[in-house]
Design a protein around this motif. Structure first.
Motif, PDB file in Angstrom:
ATOM      1  N   HIS A 120       0.840  -1.196   0.000  1.00  0.00           N
ATOM      2  CA  HIS A 120       0.000   0.000   0.000  1.00  0.00           C
ATOM      3  C   HIS A 120       0.876   1.248   0.000  1.00  0.00           C
ATOM      4  O   HIS A 120       0.628   2.195  -0.731  1.00  0.00           O
ATOM      5  N   MET A 121       1.927   1.213   0.807  1.00  0.00           N
ATOM      6  CA  MET A 121       2.844   2.349   0.861  1.00  0.00           C
ATOM      7  C   MET A 121       3.560   2.513  -0.474  1.00  0.00           C
ATOM      8  O   MET A 121       3.784   3.630  -0.920  1.00  0.00           O
ATOM      9  N   GLY A 122       3.909   1.385  -1.117  1.00  0.00           N
ATOM     10  CA  GLY A 122       4.551   1.448  -2.420  1.00  0.00           C
ATOM     11  C   GLY A 122       3.635   2.080  -3.454  1.00  0.00           C
ATOM     12  O   GLY A 122       4.070   2.874  -4.281  1.00  0.00           O
ATOM     13  N   LEU A 123       2.355   1.738  -3.395  1.00  0.00           N
ATOM     14  CA  LEU A 123       1.372   2.323  -4.311  1.00  0.00           C
ATOM     15  C   LEU A 123       1.247   3.821  -4.059  1.00  0.00           C
ATOM     16  O   LEU A 123       1.249   4.613  -5.000  1.00  0.00           O
ATOM     17  N   GLU A 124       1.142   4.192  -2.779  1.00  0.00           N
ATOM     18  CA  GLU A 124       1.061   5.614  -2.438  1.00  0.00           C
ATOM     19  C   GLU A 124       2.292   6.356  -2.946  1.00  0.00           C
ATOM     20  O   GLU A 124       2.189   7.437  -3.509  1.00  0.00           O
ATOM     21  N   HIS A 125       3.451   5.763  -2.734  1.00  0.00           N
ATOM     22  CA  HIS A 125       4.707   6.378  -3.172  1.00  0.00           C
ATOM     23  C   HIS A 125       4.721   6.524  -4.698  1.00  0.00           C
ATOM     24  O   HIS A 125       5.108   7.570  -5.224  1.00  0.00           O
ATOM     25  N   SER A 126       4.280   5.490  -5.391  1.00  0.00           N
ATOM     26  CA  SER A 126       4.229   5.543  -6.857  1.00  0.00           C
ATOM     27  C   SER A 126       3.281   6.635  -7.340  1.00  0.00           C
ATOM     28  O   SER A 126       3.593   7.371  -8.278  1.00  0.00           O
ATOM     29  N   LEU A 127       2.133   6.747  -6.683  1.00  0.00           N
ATOM     30  CA  LEU A 127       1.170   7.781  -7.062  1.00  0.00           C
ATOM     31  C   LEU A 127       1.732   9.177  -6.799  1.00  0.00           C
ATOM     32  O   LEU A 127       1.555  10.088  -7.618  1.00  0.00           O
ATOM     33  N   GLN A 128       2.427   9.321  -5.678  1.00  0.00           N
ATOM     34  CA  GLN A 128       3.049  10.610  -5.370  1.00  0.00           C
ATOM     35  C   GLN A 128       4.123  10.954  -6.390  1.00  0.00           C
ATOM     36  O   GLN A 128       4.232  12.102  -6.821  1.00  0.00           O
ATOM     37  N   LYS A 129       4.919   9.962  -6.789  1.00  0.00           N
ATOM     38  CA  LYS A 129       5.954  10.198  -7.794  1.00  0.00           C
ATOM     39  C   LYS A 129       5.331  10.591  -9.127  1.00  0.00           C
ATOM     40  O   LYS A 129       5.819  11.495  -9.807  1.00  0.00           O
ATOM     41  N   ARG A 130       4.236   9.920  -9.491  1.00  0.00           N
ATOM     42  CA  ARG A 130       3.577  10.234 -10.758  1.00  0.00           C
ATOM     43  C   ARG A 130       3.001  11.645 -10.713  1.00  0.00           C
ATOM     44  O   ARG A 130       3.153  12.409 -11.666  1.00  0.00           O
ATOM     45  N   GLU A 131       2.353  12.005  -9.597  1.00  0.00           N
ATOM     46  CA  GLU A 131       1.810  13.361  -9.465  1.00  0.00           C
ATOM     47  C   GLU A 131       2.912  14.404  -9.544  1.00  0.00           C
ATOM     48  O   GLU A 131       2.747  15.443 -10.178  1.00  0.00           O
ATOM     49  N   ALA A 132       4.054  14.115  -8.910  1.00  0.00           N
ATOM     50  CA  ALA A 132       5.187  15.046  -8.947  1.00  0.00           C
ATOM     51  C   ALA A 132       5.720  15.183 -10.373  1.00  0.00           C
ATOM     52  O   ALA A 132       6.055  16.296 -10.814  1.00  0.00           O
ATOM     53  N   ALA A 133       5.781  14.083 -11.103  1.00  0.00           N
ATOM     54  CA  ALA A 133       6.270  14.125 -12.488  1.00  0.00           C
ATOM     55  C   ALA A 133       5.329  14.938 -13.370  1.00  0.00           C
ATOM     56  O   ALA A 133       5.784  15.741 -14.197  1.00  0.00           O
ATOM     57  N   VAL A 134       4.035  14.757 -13.197  1.00  0.00           N
ATOM     58  CA  VAL A 134       3.059  15.510 -13.995  1.00  0.00           C
ATOM     59  C   VAL A 134       3.134  16.991 -13.633  1.00  0.00           C
ATOM     60  O   VAL A 134       3.127  17.858 -14.519  1.00  0.00           O
ATOM     61  N   ARG A 135       3.222  17.277 -12.332  1.00  0.00           N
ATOM     62  CA  ARG A 135       3.348  18.669 -11.888  1.00  0.00           C
ATOM     63  C   ARG A 135       4.609  19.310 -12.495  1.00  0.00           C
ATOM     64  O   ARG A 135       4.579  20.434 -12.983  1.00  0.00           O
ATOM     65  N   GLU A 136       5.712  18.554 -12.486  1.00  0.00           N
ATOM     66  CA  GLU A 136       6.957  19.061 -13.065  1.00  0.00           C
ATOM     67  C   GLU A 136       6.814  19.272 -14.577  1.00  0.00           C
ATOM     68  O   GLU A 136       7.324  20.256 -15.125  1.00  0.00           O
ATOM     69  N   LEU A 137       6.112  18.374 -15.253  1.00  0.00           N
ATOM     70  CA  LEU A 137       5.883  18.526 -16.691  1.00  0.00           C
ATOM     71  C   LEU A 137       5.124  19.819 -16.975  1.00  0.00           C
ATOM     72  O   LEU A 137       5.499  20.596 -17.862  1.00  0.00           O
ATOM     73  N   VAL A 138       4.059  20.070 -16.209  1.00  0.00           N
ATOM     74  CA  VAL A 138       3.266  21.286 -16.406  1.00  0.00           C
ATOM     75  C   VAL A 138       4.124  22.520 -16.136  1.00  0.00           C
ATOM     76  O   VAL A 138       4.161  23.457 -16.939  1.00  0.00           O
ATOM     77  N   GLU A 139       4.852  22.516 -15.010  1.00  0.00           N
ATOM     78  CA  GLU A 139       5.686  23.666 -14.659  1.00  0.00           C
ATOM     79  C   GLU A 139       6.780  23.904 -15.696  1.00  0.00           C
ATOM     80  O   GLU A 139       7.051  25.044 -16.074  1.00  0.00           O
ATOM     81  N   THR A 140       7.406  22.826 -16.145  1.00  0.00           N
ATOM     82  CA  THR A 140       8.482  22.946 -17.135  1.00  0.00           C
ATOM     83  C   THR A 140       7.947  23.459 -18.461  1.00  0.00           C
ATOM     84  O   THR A 140       8.570  24.310 -19.106  1.00  0.00           O
ATOM     85  N   GLU A 141       6.796  22.974 -18.871  1.00  0.00           N
ATOM     86  CA  GLU A 141       6.204  23.434 -20.130  1.00  0.00           C
ATOM     87  C   GLU A 141       5.795  24.898 -20.030  1.00  0.00           C
ATOM     88  O   GLU A 141       5.983  25.669 -20.977  1.00  0.00           O
ATOM     89  N   GLU A 142       5.268  25.308 -18.874  1.00  0.00           N
ATOM     90  CA  GLU A 142       4.921  26.722 -18.692  1.00  0.00           C
ATOM     91  C   GLU A 142       6.184  27.594 -18.760  1.00  0.00           C
ATOM     92  O   GLU A 142       6.184  28.641 -19.408  1.00  0.00           O
ATOM     93  N   GLU A 143       7.236  27.157 -18.103  1.00  0.00           N
ATOM     94  CA  GLU A 143       8.496  27.907 -18.117  1.00  0.00           C
ATOM     95  C   GLU A 143       9.080  27.965 -19.533  1.00  0.00           C
ATOM     96  O   GLU A 143       9.539  29.016 -19.985  1.00  0.00           O
ATOM     97  N   PHE A 144       9.055  26.840 -20.233  1.00  0.00           N
ATOM     98  CA  PHE A 144       9.554  26.796 -21.602  1.00  0.00           C
ATOM     99  C   PHE A 144       8.755  27.755 -22.487  1.00  0.00           C
ATOM    100  O   PHE A 144       9.318  28.505 -23.289  1.00  0.00           O
ATOM    101  N   GLY A 145       7.441  27.750 -22.318  1.00  0.00           N
ATOM    102  CA  GLY A 145       6.580  28.664 -23.082  1.00  0.00           C
ATOM    103  C   GLY A 145       6.912  30.115 -22.801  1.00  0.00           C
ATOM    104  O   GLY A 145       6.952  30.942 -23.721  1.00  0.00           O
TER     105      GLY A 145
END
Length: 174
Positions: free
Chosen positions: A51-76
């Motif tokens: 369960h903790m591994g799943l939570e950790h994976s979900l947190q990592k995925r959310e962080a990656a998506v957040r970073e993608l959005v932030e990076t794309e905004e900065e690039f723009g």
């Protein structure tokens, strides 16, 4: 062999699991958790590590998506800075004629790329940010739009050559 299909908590120290035999699902019963070995990990702070591994994976995925959005905004924003501070001023009559006449050669389709990133792509990424499994659809749907980048990369050596061969143009940008 057995399969856990639920749990029963009678008290803090009396954790039991409902187990079934794989070979005969009609045979089931409650057993103390102390006789079972968790599959995939140990218990940590009362939570099973799967369960903790799943939570950790979900947190990592959310962080990656957040970073993608932030990076794309900065690039723009960076692309837009180039448009505002380099490309748009080239229309001024104070700019040497050789630069004005060759701005399409120098910048190719840079403005189209900036517009694409600042409107279409960032909106698509933001739209699916809350559904990361669907995020790839944005890139697949916009596959042809990325050809703008191919054209820019194809034309870039010509722009470099033009800048290298023309002192007045090179001096203007320095």
């Amino acid at each position: 062999s057995y399969k856990c299909s639920g749990k029963c908590l009678n008290s803090k120290s009396d954790l039991q699991w409902l187990v079934r035999l794989f070979d005969d699902p009609t045979r089931e019963g409650w057993v103390p958790s102390t006789v079972l070995k968790p599959v995939g990990g140990e218990e940590v702070n009362g939570k099973h590590s799967d369960h903790m591994g799943l939570e950790h994976s979900l947190q990592k995925r959310e962080a990656a998506v957040r970073e993608l959005v932030e990076t794309e905004e900065e690039f723009g924003r960076d692309l837009q800075q180039v448009v505002e501070h380099y490309l748009k001023p080239l229309d001024s009559s104070t700019v040497p004629r050789i630069v004005r006449d060759n701005k399409d050669l120098i910048f190719s389709n840079f403005k189209q790329i900036a517009d694409f990133h600042n409107t279409v792509l960032i909106e698509g990424v933001k739209y699916y940010a809350s559904e990361p499994r669907m995020l790839g659809r944005t890139f697949l749907r916009l596959e042809r739009d990325f050809d703008k980048h191919v054209a820019y990369c194809r034309d870039e050596p010509l722009a470099q050559e033009f800048l290298h061969e023309n002192d007045a143009v090179r001096d203007f940008f320095e």
